[in-house]
Design a protein around this motif. Sequence first.
Motif, PDB file in Angstrom:
ATOM      1  N   GLY A  52       0.809  -1.212   0.000  1.00 12.85           N
ATOM      2  CA  GLY A  52       0.000   0.000   0.000  1.00 12.85           C
ATOM      3  C   GLY A  52       0.840   1.258   0.000  1.00 12.85           C
ATOM      4  N   TRP A  53       1.890   1.274   0.825  1.00 12.57           N
ATOM      5  CA  TRP A  53       2.776   2.436   0.862  1.00 12.57           C
ATOM      6  C   TRP A  53       3.522   2.593  -0.456  1.00 12.57           C
ATOM      7  N   VAL A  54       3.960   1.492  -1.055  1.00 10.33           N
ATOM      8  CA  VAL A  54       4.653   1.562  -2.347  1.00 10.33           C
ATOM      9  C   VAL A  54       3.715   2.133  -3.412  1.00 10.33           C
ATOM     10  N   VAL A  55       2.485   1.644  -3.438  1.00 15.94           N
ATOM     11  CA  VAL A  55       1.502   2.149  -4.408  1.00 15.94           C
ATOM     12  C   VAL A  55       1.239   3.637  -4.158  1.00 15.94           C
ATOM     13  N   HIS A  56       1.130   4.015  -2.901  1.00 13.69           N
ATOM     14  CA  HIS A  56       0.904   5.418  -2.526  1.00 13.69           C
ATOM     15  C   HIS A  56       2.020   6.314  -3.079  1.00 13.69           C
ATOM     16  N   TYR A  57       3.266   5.941  -2.843  1.00 15.04           N
ATOM     17  CA  TYR A  57       4.388   6.760  -3.308  1.00 15.04           C
ATOM     18  C   TYR A  57       4.551   6.708  -4.824  1.00 15.04           C
ATOM     19  N   LEU A  58       4.352   5.553  -5.431  1.00 14.45           N
ATOM     20  CA  LEU A  58       4.440   5.477  -6.894  1.00 14.45           C
ATOM     21  C   LEU A  58       3.372   6.342  -7.556  1.00 14.45           C
ATOM     22  N   THR A  59       2.179   6.348  -6.981  1.00 15.87           N
ATOM     23  CA  THR A  59       1.110   7.189  -7.510  1.00 15.87           C
ATOM     24  C   THR A  59       1.506   8.659  -7.426  1.00 15.87           C
ATOM     25  N   GLY A  60       2.071   9.052  -6.298  1.00 13.70           N
ATOM     26  CA  GLY A  60       2.530  10.436  -6.144  1.00 13.70           C
ATOM     27  C   GLY A  60       3.588  10.806  -7.159  1.00 13.70           C
ATOM     28  N   VAL A  61       4.506   9.907  -7.415  1.00  9.59           N
ATOM     29  CA  VAL A  61       5.570  10.157  -8.397  1.00  9.59           C
ATOM     30  C   VAL A  61       4.966  10.284  -9.797  1.00  9.59           C
ATOM     31  N   VAL A  62       4.037   9.404 -10.130  1.00 11.60           N
ATOM     32  CA  VAL A  62       3.395   9.471 -11.448  1.00 11.60           C
ATOM     33  C   VAL A  62       2.615  10.776 -11.588  1.00 11.60           C
ATOM     34  N   PHE A  63       1.877  11.161 -10.543  1.00 10.39           N
ATOM     35  CA  PHE A  63       1.148  12.428 -10.590  1.00 10.39           C
ATOM     36  C   PHE A  63       2.108  13.610 -10.745  1.00 10.39           C
ATOM     37  N   ALA A  64       3.214  13.604 -10.004  1.00  6.02           N
ATOM     38  CA  ALA A  64       4.192  14.687 -10.099  1.00  6.02           C
ATOM     39  C   ALA A  64       4.775  14.753 -11.512  1.00  6.02           C
ATOM     40  N   ALA A  65       5.079  13.607 -12.081  1.00  9.03           N
ATOM     41  CA  ALA A  65       5.605  13.564 -13.451  1.00  9.03           C
ATOM     42  C   ALA A  65       4.565  14.094 -14.439  1.00  9.03           C
ATOM     43  N   ALA A  66       3.300  13.794 -14.189  1.00  7.58           N
ATOM     44  CA  ALA A  66       2.235  14.297 -15.063  1.00  7.58           C
ATOM     45  C   ALA A  66       2.151  15.819 -15.000  1.00  7.58           C
ATOM     46  N   LEU A  67       2.285  16.394 -13.800  1.00 13.56           N
ATOM     47  CA  LEU A  67       2.279  17.853 -13.680  1.00 13.56           C
ATOM     48  C   LEU A  67       3.455  18.451 -14.454  1.00 13.56           C
ATOM     49  N   VAL A  68       4.622  17.874 -14.321  1.00 14.95           N
ATOM     50  CA  VAL A  68       5.801  18.380 -15.035  1.00 14.95           C
ATOM     51  C   VAL A  68       5.596  18.244 -16.541  1.00 14.95           C
ATOM     52  N   TRP A  69       5.009  17.146 -16.967  1.00  6.21           N
ATOM     53  CA  TRP A  69       4.747  16.930 -18.388  1.00  6.21           C
ATOM     54  C   TRP A  69       3.760  17.976 -18.915  1.00  6.21           C
ATOM     55  N   ILE A  70       2.692  18.220 -18.133  1.00 10.69           N
ATOM     56  CA  ILE A  70       1.677  19.196 -18.545  1.00 10.69           C
ATOM     57  C   ILE A  70       2.248  20.618 -18.492  1.00 10.69           C
ATOM     58  N   GLY A  71       2.930  20.939 -17.404  1.00 13.87           N
ATOM     59  CA  GLY A  71       3.465  22.289 -17.232  1.00 13.87           C
ATOM     60  C   GLY A  71       4.700  22.563 -18.050  1.00 13.87           C
ATOM     61  N   GLY A  72       5.389  21.502 -18.391  1.00  8.97           N
ATOM     62  CA  GLY A  72       6.584  21.640 -19.210  1.00  8.97           C
ATOM     63  C   GLY A  72       7.760  22.245 -18.463  1.00  8.97           C
ATOM     64  N   SER A  73       8.817  22.450 -19.190  1.00 12.83           N
ATOM     65  CA  SER A  73      10.038  22.967 -18.580  1.00 12.83           C
ATOM     66  C   SER A  73       9.846  24.392 -18.069  1.00 12.83           C
ATOM     67  N   GLU A  74       8.914  25.127 -18.649  1.00 13.85           N
ATOM     68  CA  GLU A  74       8.649  26.499 -18.191  1.00 13.85           C
ATOM     69  C   GLU A  74       8.129  26.490 -16.752  1.00 13.85           C
ATOM     70  N   TRP A  75       7.161  25.624 -16.458  1.00 14.38           N
ATOM     71  CA  TRP A  75       6.642  25.561 -15.093  1.00 14.38           C
ATOM     72  C   TRP A  75       7.723  25.060 -14.145  1.00 14.38           C
ATOM     73  N   LEU A  76       8.493  24.098 -14.577  1.00 15.62           N
ATOM     74  CA  LEU A  76       9.543  23.545 -13.723  1.00 15.62           C
ATOM     75  C   LEU A  76      10.630  24.593 -13.445  1.00 15.62           C
ATOM     76  N   SER A  77      10.909  25.458 -14.412  1.00 17.17           N
ATOM     77  CA  SER A  77      11.899  26.515 -14.209  1.00 17.17           C
ATOM     78  C   SER A  77      11.365  27.647 -13.334  1.00 17.17           C
ATOM     79  N   HIS A  78      10.067  27.912 -13.458  1.00 19.14           N
ATOM     80  CA  HIS A  78       9.428  29.002 -12.713  1.00 19.14           C
ATOM     81  C   HIS A  78       8.082  28.514 -12.184  1.00 19.14           C
ATOM     82  N   PRO A  79       8.105  27.637 -11.176  1.00 15.61           N
ATOM     83  CA  PRO A  79       6.853  27.057 -10.681  1.00 15.61           C
ATOM     84  C   PRO A  79       5.941  28.117 -10.052  1.00 15.61           C
ATOM     85  N   THR A  80       4.674  28.022 -10.387  1.00 17.87           N
ATOM     86  CA  THR A  80       3.668  28.892  -9.792  1.00 17.87           C
ATOM     87  C   THR A  80       2.665  28.027  -9.047  1.00 17.87           C
ATOM     88  N   LEU A  81       2.020  28.637  -8.081  1.00 11.34           N
ATOM     89  CA  LEU A  81       1.140  27.891  -7.183  1.00 11.34           C
ATOM     90  C   LEU A  81      -0.108  27.346  -7.868  1.00 11.34           C
TER      91      LEU A  81
END
Length: 144
Positions: A52-81
Amino acid sequence: MDLWGLVRKRLLGMPPLDYALVGRWVGHMTHGKFRHDRIATASPVPGERVLGWVVHYLTGVVFAAALVWIGGSEWLSHPTLMPALTFGLATVLVPFLVMQPAMGAGIAASRTPNPTSARLQSLITHAVFGLGLWATGCMTSYFG
């Protein structure tokens, strides 16, 4: 999210989420069972807490990667709330529409003793996740 769980327990007396039940749910999938009337009454699965904990953390990593993918390098360079917070709140759809129904809690916790409270706690937790995504993006842009 995990820090919020500790704060929530200390300040509000609410127990943290039991990721063993997530592990039980995922563990039963290997036997072809994807939906339960009540996951708490399903037979335990060896190693369900760790799973359960592994699934929890893997899900978080996948979600974080999805945000970076959607926001692109611009969001990653200058993250906004707002993008991170909006994305964090949007991730609540996964438990509302997939996990809770499959684990027997109904759509958006409709079969729980207090659906409104469960929904509110899920929204708060996922908002905290969004704040964590933003904070991590800030640290990454500062140190990266």
